[in-house]
Design an enzyme around this catalytic site. Structure first.
Site, PDB file in Angstrom:
ATOM      1  N   ASN A  62     -17.619  -4.900  -9.370  1.00 30.73           N
ATOM      2  CA  ASN A  62     -16.220  -5.362  -9.742  1.00 30.73           C
ATOM      3  C   ASN A  62     -15.344  -6.097  -8.749  1.00 30.73           C
ATOM      4  O   ASN A  62     -15.426  -5.778  -7.577  1.00 30.73           O
ATOM      5  CB  ASN A  62     -15.566  -4.063 -10.473  1.00 30.73           C
ATOM      6  CG  ASN A  62     -16.045  -3.461 -11.409  1.00 30.73           C
ATOM      7  OD1 ASN A  62     -16.370  -3.928 -12.505  1.00 30.73           O
ATOM      8  ND2 ASN A  62     -16.543  -2.298 -11.038  1.00 30.73           N
ATOM      9  N   ASP A  75       3.363   3.727   2.815  1.00 26.65           N
ATOM     10  CA  ASP A  75       4.353   2.799   3.258  1.00 26.65           C
ATOM     11  C   ASP A  75       4.261   2.464   4.565  1.00 26.65           C
ATOM     12  O   ASP A  75       4.424   3.456   5.085  1.00 26.65           O
ATOM     13  CB  ASP A  75       5.759   3.119   2.812  1.00 26.65           C
ATOM     14  CG  ASP A  75       5.923   3.404   1.079  1.00 26.65           C
ATOM     15  OD1 ASP A  75       5.086   2.823   0.467  1.00 26.65           O
ATOM     16  OD2 ASP A  75       6.891   3.794   0.858  1.00 26.65           O
ATOM     17  N   HIS A  79       7.448  -2.490   5.277  1.00 24.77           N
ATOM     18  CA  HIS A  79       7.624  -2.523   3.799  1.00 24.77           C
ATOM     19  C   HIS A  79       9.495  -2.765   3.457  1.00 24.77           C
ATOM     20  O   HIS A  79       9.667  -3.251   2.389  1.00 24.77           O
ATOM     21  CB  HIS A  79       7.362  -1.193   3.198  1.00 24.77           C
ATOM     22  CG  HIS A  79       7.550  -0.964   1.740  1.00 24.77           C
ATOM     23  ND1 HIS A  79       7.497  -2.007   0.831  1.00 24.77           N
ATOM     24  CD2 HIS A  79       8.123   0.152   0.786  1.00 24.77           C
ATOM     25  CE1 HIS A  79       7.769  -1.553  -0.446  1.00 24.77           C
ATOM     26  NE2 HIS A  79       8.148  -0.167  -0.315  1.00 24.77           N
TER      27      HIS A  79
HETATM   28 MN    MN Z   1       5.441   2.484  -1.743  1.00 23.99          MN
END
Ligand code: MN
Length: 257
Positions: A62, A75, A79
């Site tokens: 896939n 994160d 970010h």
């Molecule tokens: Mn996040």
């Protein structure tokens, strides 16, 4: 007479158990939803290339589509605008991704109050019982919210006033960023900030302060109830997406039995 040999033997014998803190990735895996006019993250999707058919007679594979911040994910400092000059997710030192964990359990409070906020006093009380937070380690916030992860609606818990999920107060986020020796904060909710943190001053303090201080976030963890308050070793493995702001991550914890 080798630490790694001893570790392998302890794992084989069950003296050390490895626990998966990662939510399964599927189209129904909950994702953050932002109000208009902000952009939205993608849900996780599989796009079949072939499955033992004309497109590939002996193989199944896939393509995947996902947000960086979909499901259990990390994160990175870049970010948030406060960390825009900080590391991207491909640049994180491995010594910070494999690190001890402190687990603070506020699931009883969060069950009574979905807007429950962790305060510095809660951490001080935890430290009085368990000792100081581990230097370079993760603080994992156990809220019981993982029990809701099978349903986007229950997980985000949104009403007319916005989402209601537990998190961290502004003062505590400041303390975690500036004074606590941690490498990052891990949570069971869709983001490190509380659902109501859009209305805080400043908004989204965990993102603003922790990422701005070069610390990390881990979200949508599960099985934290199987970890001791201290002594677990967390292995957080985001993909090294060059320039990326975060990544879906396999997050494991090793626990001594
Ligand atoms: Mn996040």
């Amino acid at each position: 007479m080798s630490v790694l040999n001893d570790l392998a033997q302890a794992m084989a014998s069950g003296k050390i158990e490895t626990i998966d803190l990662t939510a399964p990735l599927r189209p129904s895996t909950p994702v953050l939803v932002l109000p208009e006019p902000f952009g939205q993250t993608a849900t996780f999707q599989l796009e079949e290339i072939s499955r033992y058919d004309d497109r590939g007679p002996a193989w199944y594979w896939n393509n995947i589509k996902t947000g960086e911040h979909t499901g259990t994910h990390l994160d990175a400092p870049n970010h948030w605008i406060t960390g825009r000059d900080g590391d991207d997710v491909s640049q994180l030192p491995l010594t910070r991704l494999v690190a001890p964990a402190a687990v603070i359990d506020v699931s009883a409070q969060a069950q009574d109050d979905p807007d429950f906020l962790l305060e510095v006093d809660h951490i001080k009380a935890w430290e009085a019982e368990h000792g100081p937070l581990p230097a370079g380690g993760w603080l994992l916030l156990r809220t019981g919210w993982d029990a809701r992860s099978g349903s986007q609606d229950e997980f985000l818990n949104t009403d007319a006033t916005g989402p209601h999920t537990p998190g961290v107060s502004v003062q505590c986020a400041t303390w975690l960023a500036e004074e606590a020796p941690i490498t990052g904060l891990g949570v069971e909710t869709v983001g490190t900030d509380a659902g109501s943190a859009h209305s805080f001053e400043p908004p989204f303090p965990c993102h603003a302060f922790l990422l701005g201080a070069g610390k990390y976030g881990l979200t949508q963890l599960q099985n934290l109830e199987r970890l001791p308050a201290t002594g677990a070793l967390v292995i957080a493995a985001p993909l090294p997406i060059v320039g990326g702001s975060g990544s879906p991550a396999r997050v494991l914890a090793m626990v001594e039995r």
